[in-house]
Design a protein around this motif. Sequence first.
Motif, PDB file in Angstrom:
ATOM      1  N   HIS A   7       0.872  -1.301  -0.229  1.00  0.00           N
ATOM      2  CA  HIS A   7       0.182   0.060  -0.290  1.00  0.00           C
ATOM      3  C   HIS A   7       1.045   1.399  -0.124  1.00  0.00           C
ATOM      4  CE1 HIS A   7      -2.847   3.149   1.516  1.00  0.00           C
ATOM      5  NE2 HIS A   7      -4.187   2.266   0.871  1.00  0.00           N
ATOM      6  N   GLU A   8       0.788   2.009  -1.058  1.00  0.00           N
ATOM      7  CA  GLU A   8       1.339   3.278  -0.928  1.00  0.00           C
ATOM      8  C   GLU A   8       1.356   4.208   0.372  1.00  0.00           C
ATOM      9  OE1 GLU A   8      -2.954   4.824  -1.752  1.00  0.00           O
ATOM     10  OE2 GLU A   8      -1.310   3.086  -2.467  1.00  0.00           O
ATOM     11  N   ILE A   9       1.145   3.936   0.903  1.00  0.00           N
ATOM     12  CA  ILE A   9       1.222   4.811   2.498  1.00  0.00           C
ATOM     13  C   ILE A   9       2.208   3.829   3.426  1.00  0.00           C
ATOM     14  CG2 ILE A   9      -0.328   6.821   2.202  1.00  0.00           C
ATOM     15  CD1 ILE A   9      -2.078   4.881   4.383  1.00  0.00           C
ATOM     16  N   SER A  10       1.785   2.591   3.487  1.00  0.00           N
ATOM     17  CA  SER A  10       3.163   1.521   4.029  1.00  0.00           C
ATOM     18  C   SER A  10       4.299   2.099   3.581  1.00  0.00           C
ATOM     19  CB  SER A  10       2.467   0.287   4.093  1.00  0.00           C
ATOM     20  OG  SER A  10       3.897  -0.712   4.337  1.00  0.00           O
ATOM     21  N   GLY A  11       5.387   2.586   4.679  1.00  0.00           N
ATOM     22  CA  GLY A  11       6.706   2.701   5.431  1.00  0.00           C
ATOM     23  C   GLY A  11       7.056   1.104   5.139  1.00  0.00           C
ATOM     24  N   ASN A  12       7.167   0.313   5.116  1.00  0.00           N
ATOM     25  CA  ASN A  12       7.660  -0.537   4.996  1.00  0.00           C
ATOM     26  C   ASN A  12       7.614  -1.205   3.711  1.00  0.00           C
ATOM     27  OD1 ASN A  12       8.445  -1.982   7.479  1.00  0.00           O
ATOM     28  ND2 ASN A  12       6.226  -1.485   8.126  1.00  0.00           N
ATOM     29  N   SER A  13       6.021  -1.065   2.833  1.00  0.00           N
ATOM     30  CA  SER A  13       5.808  -1.431   1.629  1.00  0.00           C
ATOM     31  C   SER A  13       6.913  -0.867   1.443  1.00  0.00           C
ATOM     32  CB  SER A  13       5.135  -1.327   0.667  1.00  0.00           C
ATOM     33  OG  SER A  13       3.259  -1.863   1.723  1.00  0.00           O
ATOM     34  N   TYR A  14       6.399   0.254   1.447  1.00  0.00           N
ATOM     35  CA  TYR A  14       7.821   1.543   0.703  1.00  0.00           C
ATOM     36  C   TYR A  14       9.949   1.020   0.231  1.00  0.00           C
ATOM     37  CZ  TYR A  14      11.113   5.626  -0.302  1.00  0.00           C
ATOM     38  OH  TYR A  14      12.292   6.671  -0.861  1.00  0.00           O
ATOM     39  N   LYS A  15       9.868   0.821   1.553  1.00  0.00           N
ATOM     40  CA  LYS A  15      10.883   0.175   2.031  1.00  0.00           C
ATOM     41  C   LYS A  15      11.719  -1.012   0.734  1.00  0.00           C
ATOM     42  CE  LYS A  15      11.295  -0.881   6.231  1.00  0.00           C
ATOM     43  NZ  LYS A  15      11.923  -0.208   7.334  1.00  0.00           N
ATOM     44  N   VAL A  16      10.443  -2.375   0.523  1.00  0.00           N
ATOM     45  CA  VAL A  16      10.865  -3.132  -0.364  1.00  0.00           C
ATOM     46  C   VAL A  16      10.684  -1.839  -2.344  1.00  0.00           C
ATOM     47  CG1 VAL A  16      10.170  -5.619  -1.417  1.00  0.00           C
ATOM     48  CG2 VAL A  16      10.096  -4.488   0.673  1.00  0.00           C
ATOM     49  N   ARG A  17      10.039  -1.048  -2.361  1.00  0.00           N
ATOM     50  CA  ARG A  17       9.586  -0.496  -3.515  1.00  0.00           C
ATOM     51  C   ARG A  17      11.467   0.676  -3.735  1.00  0.00           C
ATOM     52  NH1 ARG A  17       5.616   4.252  -3.248  1.00  0.00           N
ATOM     53  NH2 ARG A  17       6.929   3.977  -5.446  1.00  0.00           N
ATOM     54  N   LEU A  18      11.884   0.744  -2.536  1.00  0.00           N
ATOM     55  CA  LEU A  18      13.131   1.769  -2.915  1.00  0.00           C
ATOM     56  C   LEU A  18      13.705   0.534  -3.267  1.00  0.00           C
ATOM     57  CD1 LEU A  18      14.260   3.731  -2.356  1.00  0.00           C
ATOM     58  CD2 LEU A  18      13.927   3.779   0.028  1.00  0.00           C
ATOM     59  N   MET A  19      13.905  -0.410  -2.437  1.00  0.00           N
ATOM     60  CA  MET A  19      15.175  -1.539  -2.542  1.00  0.00           C
ATOM     61  C   MET A  19      15.083  -2.087  -3.738  1.00  0.00           C
ATOM     62  SD  MET A  19      17.807  -2.224  -0.939  1.00  0.00           S
ATOM     63  CE  MET A  19      19.312  -4.234  -1.771  1.00  0.00           C
ATOM     64  N   LEU A  20      14.081  -2.381  -4.421  1.00  0.00           N
ATOM     65  CA  LEU A  20      14.110  -2.733  -5.950  1.00  0.00           C
ATOM     66  C   LEU A  20      14.736  -1.605  -6.453  1.00  0.00           C
ATOM     67  CD1 LEU A  20      10.322  -4.507  -5.584  1.00  0.00           C
ATOM     68  CD2 LEU A  20      12.804  -5.916  -5.938  1.00  0.00           C
ATOM     69  N   SER A  21      14.427  -0.212  -6.384  1.00  0.00           N
ATOM     70  CA  SER A  21      14.822   0.284  -7.076  1.00  0.00           C
ATOM     71  C   SER A  21      16.164   0.830  -7.356  1.00  0.00           C
ATOM     72  CB  SER A  21      13.872   1.769  -7.130  1.00  0.00           C
ATOM     73  OG  SER A  21      14.321   2.738  -7.881  1.00  0.00           O
ATOM     74  N   LEU A  22      16.269   0.932  -6.118  1.00  0.00           N
ATOM     75  CA  LEU A  22      17.776   0.582  -6.181  1.00  0.00           C
ATOM     76  C   LEU A  22      18.522  -1.079  -6.909  1.00  0.00           C
ATOM     77  CD1 LEU A  22      18.234   1.486  -2.323  1.00  0.00           C
ATOM     78  CD2 LEU A  22      18.571   3.059  -4.378  1.00  0.00           C
ATOM     79  N   LEU A  23      17.954  -1.446  -7.236  1.00  0.00           N
ATOM     80  CA  LEU A  23      18.716  -2.637  -6.940  1.00  0.00           C
ATOM     81  C   LEU A  23      18.342  -2.673  -8.665  1.00  0.00           C
ATOM     82  CD1 LEU A  23      18.078  -5.189  -4.783  1.00  0.00           C
ATOM     83  CD2 LEU A  23      20.275  -4.239  -5.203  1.00  0.00           C
ATOM     84  N   ASN A  24      17.490  -1.366  -9.559  1.00  0.00           N
ATOM     85  CA  ASN A  24      16.896  -1.482 -11.069  1.00  0.00           C
ATOM     86  C   ASN A  24      16.436  -2.968 -11.209  1.00  0.00           C
ATOM     87  OD1 ASN A  24      16.885   0.030 -13.290  1.00  0.00           O
ATOM     88  ND2 ASN A  24      18.695  -0.965 -14.026  1.00  0.00           N
ATOM     89  N   LEU A  25      15.687  -2.702 -10.065  1.00  0.00           N
ATOM     90  CA  LEU A  25      14.448  -4.792 -11.207  1.00  0.00           C
ATOM     91  C   LEU A  25      13.875  -4.924 -10.969  1.00  0.00           C
ATOM     92  CD1 LEU A  25      15.376  -7.040  -7.470  1.00  0.00           C
ATOM     93  CD2 LEU A  25      16.734  -7.197  -9.959  1.00  0.00           C
ATOM     94  N   GLU A  26      12.517  -4.999 -11.944  1.00  0.00           N
ATOM     95  CA  GLU A  26      12.030  -5.033 -12.678  1.00  0.00           C
ATOM     96  C   GLU A  26      10.343  -5.272 -12.041  1.00  0.00           C
ATOM     97  OE1 GLU A  26      11.385  -5.503 -16.846  1.00  0.00           O
ATOM     98  OE2 GLU A  26      12.578  -3.894 -17.466  1.00  0.00           O
ATOM     99  N   TYR A  27       9.204  -4.849 -11.738  1.00  0.00           N
ATOM    100  CA  TYR A  27       8.072  -5.802 -10.446  1.00  0.00           C
ATOM    101  C   TYR A  27       7.037  -4.893 -11.083  1.00  0.00           C
ATOM    102  CZ  TYR A  27       8.143  -1.093  -7.612  1.00  0.00           C
ATOM    103  OH  TYR A  27       8.045  -0.324  -7.357  1.00  0.00           O
ATOM    104  N   GLU A  28       6.408  -6.010 -10.605  1.00  0.00           N
ATOM    105  CA  GLU A  28       4.562  -5.464 -10.885  1.00  0.00           C
ATOM    106  C   GLU A  28       3.970  -4.872  -9.449  1.00  0.00           C
ATOM    107  OE1 GLU A  28       0.153  -7.219 -11.542  1.00  0.00           O
ATOM    108  OE2 GLU A  28       2.055  -8.733 -12.233  1.00  0.00           O
ATOM    109  N   TRP A  29       3.779  -3.579  -9.142  1.00  0.00           N
ATOM    110  CA  TRP A  29       2.806  -3.498  -8.089  1.00  0.00           C
ATOM    111  C   TRP A  29       1.073  -3.890  -7.974  1.00  0.00           C
ATOM    112  CZ3 TRP A  29       3.482  -1.109  -3.055  1.00  0.00           C
ATOM    113  CH2 TRP A  29       2.658  -0.753  -2.877  1.00  0.00           C
TER     114      TRP A  29
END
Length: 200
Positions: A7-29
């Motif tokens: 969920h977009e306001i979840s900081g725990n969801s965000y930290k995983v989104r951030l990690m995926l982006s830092l690793l330049n990994l494609e994913y489906e939200w």
Amino acid sequence: MIQLYGHEISGNSYKVRLMLSLLNLEYEWVRVDLMQGEHKSPEYLAMNPLGQVPLLVDGAIQLADAQAILVYLARQYGGDPWLPLEALPLAQVIRWLSIAAGEVRQGPENARLYHLFGTGTNINIERATQKANLILSQLDQHLQTHTWLEFDRPTIGDVAVFPYVALARDGKIDLDAFPNVLNWIDRVKQLPGYIPMAGL
């Protein structure tokens, strides 16, 4: 294709989104509507019996808990720079995951939940505020002599601690009292692949 349920306001969801982006990994939200109780639906509980976000699906792997997901992504796709395997460096990084799940959760995260969702959260806001200021004070002191939480580079420790510390103002916590923390937040935001979330 990796799928991330959150969920977009979840900081725990965000930290995983951030990690995926830092690793330049494609994913489906895959958005899980927490306000409508979708995380408690039979379909979601079948994947994650605790009924929490985030949940990562990578092929046959289904993995819950933000800190555990960070460990998986670091070792599967990031390697030693994000999570070393030597005993002492590994322990040093894991300590920050524990702080994220412990002191940061009890302080800044709970204060944010209280002020976003009100008294129905059963959170003692005085205690959460006190704990938030204590961990932020300790973090500020630590960052007087450290560029990153450990070593000379960011690790998943930084990614784990970052969201709820950076969102502390949502919990009526004054970050201006912690200049070293603010400088660290700015350094995280300058990382290649950094993505923002609401409030950051």
